[in-house]
Design a protein around this motif. Structure first.
Motif, PDB file in Angstrom:
ATOM      1  N   ARG A  66       0.826  -1.207   0.000  1.00  0.00           N
ATOM      2  CA  ARG A  66       0.000   0.000   0.000  1.00  0.00           C
ATOM      3  C   ARG A  66       0.857   1.252   0.000  1.00  0.00           C
ATOM      4  NH1 ARG A  66      -3.549   1.020   5.209  1.00  0.00           N
ATOM      5  NH2 ARG A  66      -1.440   1.466   5.969  1.00  0.00           N
ATOM      6  N   ASN A  67       2.034   1.155   0.625  1.00  0.00           N
ATOM      7  CA  ASN A  67       2.945   2.296   0.682  1.00  0.00           C
ATOM      8  C   ASN A  67       3.847   2.395  -0.545  1.00  0.00           C
ATOM      9  OD1 ASN A  67       1.928   3.052   3.193  1.00  0.00           O
ATOM     10  ND2 ASN A  67       3.399   1.786   4.315  1.00  0.00           N
ATOM     11  N   GLY A  68       3.621   1.515  -1.525  1.00  0.00           N
ATOM     12  CA  GLY A  68       4.339   1.644  -2.786  1.00  0.00           C
ATOM     13  C   GLY A  68       5.552   0.767  -2.961  1.00  0.00           C
ATOM     14  N   ASP A  69       5.818  -0.123  -1.996  1.00  0.00           N
ATOM     15  CA  ASP A  69       6.966  -1.017  -2.133  1.00  0.00           C
ATOM     16  C   ASP A  69       6.537  -2.234  -2.946  1.00  0.00           C
ATOM     17  OD1 ASP A  69       9.248  -2.488  -1.962  1.00  0.00           O
ATOM     18  OD2 ASP A  69       9.256  -2.708   0.217  1.00  0.00           O
ATOM     19  N   LEU A  70       6.670  -2.143  -4.272  1.00  0.00           N
ATOM     20  CA  LEU A  70       6.179  -3.200  -5.150  1.00  0.00           C
ATOM     21  C   LEU A  70       7.101  -4.404  -5.207  1.00  0.00           C
ATOM     22  CD1 LEU A  70       4.861  -1.047  -8.132  1.00  0.00           C
ATOM     23  CD2 LEU A  70       3.657  -1.808  -6.088  1.00  0.00           C
ATOM     24  N   LYS A  71       8.280  -4.301  -4.615  1.00  0.00           N
ATOM     25  CA  LYS A  71       9.203  -5.438  -4.591  1.00  0.00           C
ATOM     26  C   LYS A  71       8.956  -6.350  -3.389  1.00  0.00           C
ATOM     27  CE  LYS A  71      12.906  -3.265  -7.218  1.00  0.00           C
ATOM     28  NZ  LYS A  71      12.643  -4.104  -8.395  1.00  0.00           N
ATOM     29  N   THR A  72       7.927  -6.023  -2.599  1.00  0.00           N
ATOM     30  CA  THR A  72       7.600  -6.831  -1.420  1.00  0.00           C
ATOM     31  C   THR A  72       7.176  -8.232  -1.829  1.00  0.00           C
ATOM     32  OG1 THR A  72       6.870  -4.867  -0.217  1.00  0.00           O
ATOM     33  CG2 THR A  72       6.131  -6.999   0.619  1.00  0.00           C
ATOM     34  N   ARG A  73       7.761  -9.235  -1.179  1.00  0.00           N
ATOM     35  CA  ARG A  73       7.376 -10.631  -1.404  1.00  0.00           C
ATOM     36  C   ARG A  73       7.270 -11.328  -0.050  1.00  0.00           C
ATOM     37  NH1 ARG A  73       7.004  -8.315  -5.408  1.00  0.00           N
ATOM     38  NH2 ARG A  73       7.703  -8.866  -7.527  1.00  0.00           N
ATOM     39  N   LEU A  74       6.368 -12.273   0.060  1.00  0.00           N
ATOM     40  CA  LEU A  74       6.204 -13.051   1.289  1.00  0.00           C
ATOM     41  C   LEU A  74       7.032 -14.323   1.190  1.00  0.00           C
ATOM     42  CD1 LEU A  74       2.361 -12.733   1.913  1.00  0.00           C
ATOM     43  CD2 LEU A  74       4.207 -11.336   2.852  1.00  0.00           C
ATOM     44  N   ASP A  75       7.709 -14.645   2.286  1.00  0.00           N
ATOM     45  CA  ASP A  75       8.543 -15.847   2.307  1.00  0.00           C
ATOM     46  C   ASP A  75       8.426 -16.505   3.676  1.00  0.00           C
ATOM     47  OD1 ASP A  75      10.330 -17.839   1.753  1.00  0.00           O
ATOM     48  OD2 ASP A  75      12.118 -16.591   2.005  1.00  0.00           O
ATOM     49  N   PHE A  76       7.557 -17.476   3.799  1.00  0.00           N
ATOM     50  CA  PHE A  76       7.405 -18.212   5.054  1.00  0.00           C
ATOM     51  C   PHE A  76       6.825 -19.583   4.747  1.00  0.00           C
ATOM     52  CE2 PHE A  76       3.518 -15.645   4.545  1.00  0.00           C
ATOM     53  CZ  PHE A  76       2.563 -16.646   4.535  1.00  0.00           C
ATOM     54  N   GLU A  77       6.922 -20.466   5.721  1.00  0.00           N
ATOM     55  CA  GLU A  77       6.327 -21.799   5.607  1.00  0.00           C
ATOM     56  C   GLU A  77       5.167 -21.887   6.584  1.00  0.00           C
ATOM     57  OE1 GLU A  77       9.112 -24.918   6.087  1.00  0.00           O
ATOM     58  OE2 GLU A  77      10.275 -24.427   4.302  1.00  0.00           O
ATOM     59  N   ALA A  78       4.028 -22.308   6.087  1.00  0.00           N
ATOM     60  CA  ALA A  78       2.838 -22.380   6.941  1.00  0.00           C
ATOM     61  C   ALA A  78       1.905 -23.444   6.368  1.00  0.00           C
ATOM     62  CB  ALA A  78       2.150 -21.013   7.008  1.00  0.00           C
ATOM     63  N   ASP A  79       0.687 -23.477   6.922  1.00  0.00           N
ATOM     64  CA  ASP A  79      -0.294 -24.451   6.460  1.00  0.00           C
ATOM     65  C   ASP A  79      -0.740 -24.129   5.034  1.00  0.00           C
ATOM     66  OD1 ASP A  79      -0.372 -25.956   8.856  1.00  0.00           O
ATOM     67  OD2 ASP A  79      -1.555 -24.376   9.782  1.00  0.00           O
ATOM     68  N   TYR A  80      -1.429 -25.086   4.430  1.00  0.00           N
ATOM     69  CA  TYR A  80      -1.771 -25.019   3.007  1.00  0.00           C
ATOM     70  C   TYR A  80      -2.499 -23.720   2.647  1.00  0.00           C
ATOM     71  CZ  TYR A  80      -4.072 -26.152  -1.390  1.00  0.00           C
ATOM     72  OH  TYR A  80      -4.532 -26.117  -2.672  1.00  0.00           O
ATOM     73  N   GLU A  81      -3.501 -23.333   3.455  1.00  0.00           N
ATOM     74  CA  GLU A  81      -4.270 -22.137   3.141  1.00  0.00           C
ATOM     75  C   GLU A  81      -3.388 -20.887   3.130  1.00  0.00           C
ATOM     76  OE1 GLU A  81      -7.158 -25.165   4.579  1.00  0.00           O
ATOM     77  OE2 GLU A  81      -5.175 -24.489   5.201  1.00  0.00           O
TER      78      GLU A  81
END
Length: 476
Positions: A208-223
């Motif tokens: 929302r603040n304009g950081d378009l290079k943001t990516r999520l990187d984590f391990e979690a449940d399927y959903e």
């Protein structure tokens, strides 16, 4: 971005919560069991401590053993017996529940522990002497009455108080262990559910603040993995769109600059020559006609440029309908080549044509596709030296048609290969005054794309230096 896979990602939130609930229930069961053990331990310890209230020594009356108050003992199912020196029962107080009439020394010693579950009765023995004779006062209480303290609540107010305090202590232990279990359970779930939610929320704030290079990187449940992948895809798409938008804006700015330059040059020439003619500066008739020709040629260039800009803008409009016909594209290609044959022969080009003789039906806009192929052929003839080899080949596949137009001429610089289809881009900057508009290949690319096809450039073909490849799908 490479996606990491793990066993954990295959498990859904339902399975995780079910597993956690099972763990929680098992731990609550263990807590309950520990609390009951603790309660039983307190009961037995208090029974040992306060059993003196019911022992034979306390209740025995030395003056008259027949006048002994055993009401509290009877309330918990016990009774009292008087034994002579031979350990024989000579007198009973209360309701005797067994048929034993005499005891051995060993039997009396084996039943003195109220917590011994192997014994049916607890014995409390007090010896006394009367008329120089040895006697024994024996109190017998069922052992099972010590296992659960509420059964002896009526024995005395002191025992009742002990029972209540023991119960409260056991409940307190259960409550403490339960709270600790809830704390660690909540903390465990916060790690498996709360952390991914926190990371997702943080990523959304950054986007929302304009950081378009943001990516999520984590391990979690399927959903959560699905949300992560969708988020990363959305971020990549938005970054790509923003990049394309920026490139389009820059292209528009560059196009306006180039357009201004391409219009200004001929217009300036027209203005200069027309002024000279208007002011009667030119007296030589041949020079006069030469100036008129300059004005005429430059006006044609301006007209051509405006016409091609108009065509390019129309092709950008997706609502513009194509005049499609079902024709033999092989025959159509031969006709286009035939119409450019004079240009090819004038430059003494070596022409190599490879087009199937069989009929290949294809639905296309004849006028637009003619213009697309003509632009490539015209450029090849116009910008290459004499005796250049020109190759034209048409291939028919199951799902597409491929048209290749290549040559072994001067080639196109590698640095221009990626932008050659942009408006006002020319293969050689020195050609800016050659009469070309720099829009031909841009128009060609738009025409092919309107046919749901692709136009690519191979600058290292097998048989030459430049090879334009048109890919046309048979179903679109």
């Amino acid at each position: 971005m490479k996606k990491r896979q793990s066993k954990k990602t295959k498990r859904g939130i339902f399975v995780t919560l079910l597993r956690e609930y099972i763990y929680f229930s098992l731990i609550v069961g263990v807590i309950t069991f520990i609390s009951l053990l603790f309660h039983n331990y307190l009961v037995k310890e208090n029974v040992k401590q306060h059993l003196s209230d019911l022992t034979s020594k306390v209740v025995f009356n030395e003056v008259d053993y027949r006048d002994v108050e055993i009401e509290n003992i009877e309330l918990i199912g016990g009774w009292a017996e008087v034994l002579n020196e031979q350990k024989e029962v000579i007198y009973t107080l209360g309701n005797k529940k067994d048929k034993i009439r005499s005891y051995t020394e060993l039997e009396l010693l084996q039943h003195v522990d109220p917590l011994d579950n192997t014994s049916e009765y607890y014995y409390s023995i007090t010896p006394f002497t009367k008329s120089n004779e040895q006697y024994f006062f024996l109190v017998k209480i069922p052992n099972d009455r010590f296992d659960f303290i509420p059964q002896i609540n009526n024995a005395s107010g002191k025992i009742l108080k002990i029972a209540l305090l023991t119960l409260l202590a056991s409940c307190a232990l259960f409550f403490v262990l339960f709270v600790v279990n809830v704390f660690f359970y909540a903390k465990r779930n916060a790690a498996s559910i709360g952390k991914p939610l926190q990371l997702i929320t943080s990523g959304l704030h950054k986007m929302r603040n304009g950081d378009l290079k943001t990516r999520l990187d984590f391990e979690a449940d399927y959903e959560f993995e699905q949300i992560k992948n969708a988020f990363n895809y959305m971020a990549e798409e938005r970054e790509r769109v923003e990049k394309e938008k920026k490139e389009i804006e820059e292209s528009k700015k560059r196009m306006l600059v180039d357009l201004s330059h391409d219009l200004k040059t001929p217009i300036t020439t027209i203005q200069g020559y027309s002024k000279a003619l208007y002011e009667d500066i030119i007296e030589d008739k041949a020079q006069f006609k030469k100036y008129l020709k300059y004005i005429h040629d430059k006006s044609i260039r301006v007209s051509t440029l405006i016409d091609e800009l108009f065509v390019l803008s129309k092709l950008d409009d997706p609502s513009l309908p194509l005049q499609k016909e079902k024709l033999d594209i092989a025959e159509f290609s031969r006709e286009v080549i035939l119409e450019h044959l004079d240009l090819v022969e004038d430059k003494k080009f070596n022409l190599y044509v490879d087009i199937p003789e069989k009929e290949i039906l294809y639905v296309f806009d004849k006028k637009l596709l003619y213009r697309a192929i003509s632009n490539i052929l015209t450029n090849a003839v116009k910008y290459n030296p004499e005796e250049t080899n020109l190759y034209i080949r048409l291939k028919h596949y199951e799902k597409k048609i491929v048209i290749e137009i290549g040559d072994n001429g001067i080639g196109i610089p590698e640095e221009l290969a990626n932008v050659i289809f942009d408006p006002f881009i020319r293969g050689d900057k020195s050609r800016s005054g050659d009469g070309g508009t720099g829009l031909g290949l841009a128009i060609t690319k738009k025409i092919i794309e309107r046919h749901n096809g692709r136009l690519t450039l191979d600058i290292n073909p097998e048989r030459g230096k430049t090879n334009f490849i048109i890919h046309l799908p048979l179903v679109w």
